[in-house]
Design a protein around this motif. Structure first.
Motif, PDB file in Angstrom:
ATOM      1  N   TYR A   8       0.849  -1.182   0.000  1.00 56.79           N
ATOM      2  CA  TYR A   8       0.000   0.000   0.000  1.00 56.79           C
ATOM      3  C   TYR A   8       0.892   1.243   0.000  1.00 56.79           C
ATOM      4  CZ  TYR A   8      -4.261  -2.635   0.659  1.00 56.79           C
ATOM      5  OH  TYR A   8      -5.325  -3.479   0.464  1.00 56.79           O
ATOM      6  N   LEU A  10       1.409   3.612   2.027  1.00 57.18           N
ATOM      7  CA  LEU A  10       2.132   3.875   3.270  1.00 57.18           C
ATOM      8  C   LEU A  10       3.142   2.779   3.606  1.00 57.18           C
ATOM      9  CD1 LEU A  10      -0.686   5.395   5.517  1.00 57.18           C
ATOM     10  CD2 LEU A  10       1.229   6.577   4.417  1.00 57.18           C
ATOM     11  N   GLY A  12       2.604  -0.665   3.906  1.00 58.19           N
ATOM     12  CA  GLY A  12       2.132  -1.885   4.556  1.00 58.19           C
ATOM     13  C   GLY A  12       1.539  -2.881   3.579  1.00 58.19           C
ATOM     14  N   GLN A  16      -3.680   1.176   6.105  1.00 58.93           N
ATOM     15  CA  GLN A  16      -3.593   1.720   7.455  1.00 58.93           C
ATOM     16  C   GLN A  16      -4.904   2.420   7.781  1.00 58.93           C
ATOM     17  OE1 GLN A  16       0.060   3.342   8.671  1.00 58.93           O
ATOM     18  NE2 GLN A  16      -0.852   4.689  10.212  1.00 58.93           N
ATOM     19  N   ASP A  18      -6.567   4.755  10.844  1.00 54.58           N
ATOM     20  CA  ASP A  18      -6.349   5.502  12.072  1.00 54.58           C
ATOM     21  C   ASP A  18      -7.706   5.906  12.619  1.00 54.58           C
ATOM     22  OD1 ASP A  18      -3.326   5.843  12.012  1.00 54.58           O
ATOM     23  OD2 ASP A  18      -3.901   6.634  10.050  1.00 54.58           O
ATOM     24  N   THR A  26      -8.641   6.513   6.641  1.00 54.67           N
ATOM     25  CA  THR A  26      -8.377   5.197   6.071  1.00 54.67           C
ATOM     26  C   THR A  26      -7.606   5.327   4.766  1.00 54.67           C
ATOM     27  OG1 THR A  26     -10.460   4.393   6.995  1.00 54.67           O
ATOM     28  CG2 THR A  26      -9.452   3.060   5.262  1.00 54.67           C
ATOM     29  N   GLU A  27      -6.514   4.604   4.671  1.00 55.56           N
ATOM     30  CA  GLU A  27      -5.775   4.488   3.416  1.00 55.56           C
ATOM     31  C   GLU A  27      -6.597   3.579   2.508  1.00 55.56           C
ATOM     32  OE1 GLU A  27      -1.280   3.088   2.111  1.00 55.56           O
ATOM     33  OE2 GLU A  27      -2.138   2.356   3.991  1.00 55.56           O
ATOM     34  N   LYS A 173       3.458   9.266   2.972  1.00 57.46           N
ATOM     35  CA  LYS A 173       3.774   9.301   4.405  1.00 57.46           C
ATOM     36  C   LYS A 173       3.724  10.721   4.960  1.00 57.46           C
ATOM     37  CE  LYS A 173       6.289   4.982   4.560  1.00 57.46           C
ATOM     38  NZ  LYS A 173       7.523   4.277   4.848  1.00 57.46           N
ATOM     39  N   HIS A 176       0.009  11.706   5.153  1.00 55.99           N
ATOM     40  CA  HIS A 176      -0.600  11.005   6.282  1.00 55.99           C
ATOM     41  C   HIS A 176      -0.193  11.657   7.606  1.00 55.99           C
ATOM     42  CE1 HIS A 176      -0.708   7.750   9.353  1.00 55.99           C
ATOM     43  NE2 HIS A 176      -1.917   7.561   8.813  1.00 55.99           N
TER      44      HIS A 176
END
Length: 181
Positions: A8, A10, A12, A16, A18, A26-27, A173, A176
Motif C-alpha cells: 500500500y 504507506l 504496509g 492503514q 487511524d 483510512t488508506e 507518508k 498522512h
C-alpha cells in the motif's frame, strides 16, 4: 522466481486505518485511476461521447459526477480523473485510450496517487487545520485542488461526514503525517 507482494502507499501489506474519537482516516487502494485530457478543439466532442464511453458525464469546474461504479473528477481545464473500483477496472486506461483515440489523451494513474478517506463528525475541523479550504461551505460532489503542507492534493466532498483526499503516492507518508497530527 520472485514472490512479490504489492504494498500500500504507506508501505504496509494492508491499508492503514487511524481511528480517533470522532473521526477515522483510512488508506484506500481500492480504486483505479485514469487521467483524461481533451485534445485541442475536442472538448465539445469529448463531452458529447463521455457519457456513453465513460459511463458518467464529465463534470464542470470544481465538481465530480458519479454512477454506481465510476466517478469523473474535474482536475483542470478540459482535464478529468476517472475513478473506478480496481478489481473490475484495472485496465480502464487502456479501454479509454482506444475509445477516445483522436479526441483525448488518456494516461493510467493507478499507482500515482494515495487516496485517504476522512470520515466522521469532525472531518471539517481536520480540513480547516490542514489546508486553506472553506470546508464548511463545500457542497457535496465538490472537488477542490489545494495543498496540505506543500503537497498538492484534491479534496473530494463525497457526502456529509466523508471526504476523500488524493495526493501524490510519493508523498503518502508526509500527507498522512499532516492529516493525523
Amino acid at each position: 522466481m520472485h514472490d512479490l507482494a504489492p504494498l500500500y502507499p504507506l508501505g504496509g501489506y494492508s491499508p492503514q486505518i487511524d481511528i480517533y474519537d470522532r473521526i477515522t482516516l483510512t488508506e484506500n487502494a481500492d480504486f483505479a485511476y485514469a487521467s483524461v485530457a481533451a485534445h485541442a478543439n475536442c472538448s465539445g466532442k469529448l463531452n458529447d461521447i463521455a457519457l456513453e464511453t465513460i459511463g458518467v458525464a464529465l463534470p464542470s469546474t470544481g465538481q465530480m459526477t458519479s454512477n454506481d461504479s465510476m466517478t469523473a473528477i474535474w482536475t483542470g481545464p478540459d482535464q478529468w480523473m476517472i475513478e473506478a473500483p480496481i478489481h473490475s477496472h484495472e485496465t480502464m486506461a487502456t479501454h479509454l485510450s482506444i475509445k477516445l483515440a483522436g479526441i483525448a489523451a488518456v494516461t493510467e494513474q493507478n499507482d500515482s496517487f494515495v487516496h485517504f478517506d476522512l470520515v466522521g463528525e469532525v472531518y471539517i475541523d481536520v480540513l480547516e487545520r490542514s489546508c486553506a479550504v472553506n470546508s464548511r461551505q463545500m457542497p457535496h460532489n465538490a472537488v477542490i485542488r489545494t495543498t496540505i503542507e506543500h503537497i498538492s492534493c484534491f479534496i473530494l466532498h463525497r457526502s456529509t461526514g466523508h471526504v476523500s483526499i488524493l495526493g501524490a503516492r510519493s508523498s503518502a507518508k508526509s500527507l498522512h503525517h499532516n492529516l493525523t497530527n
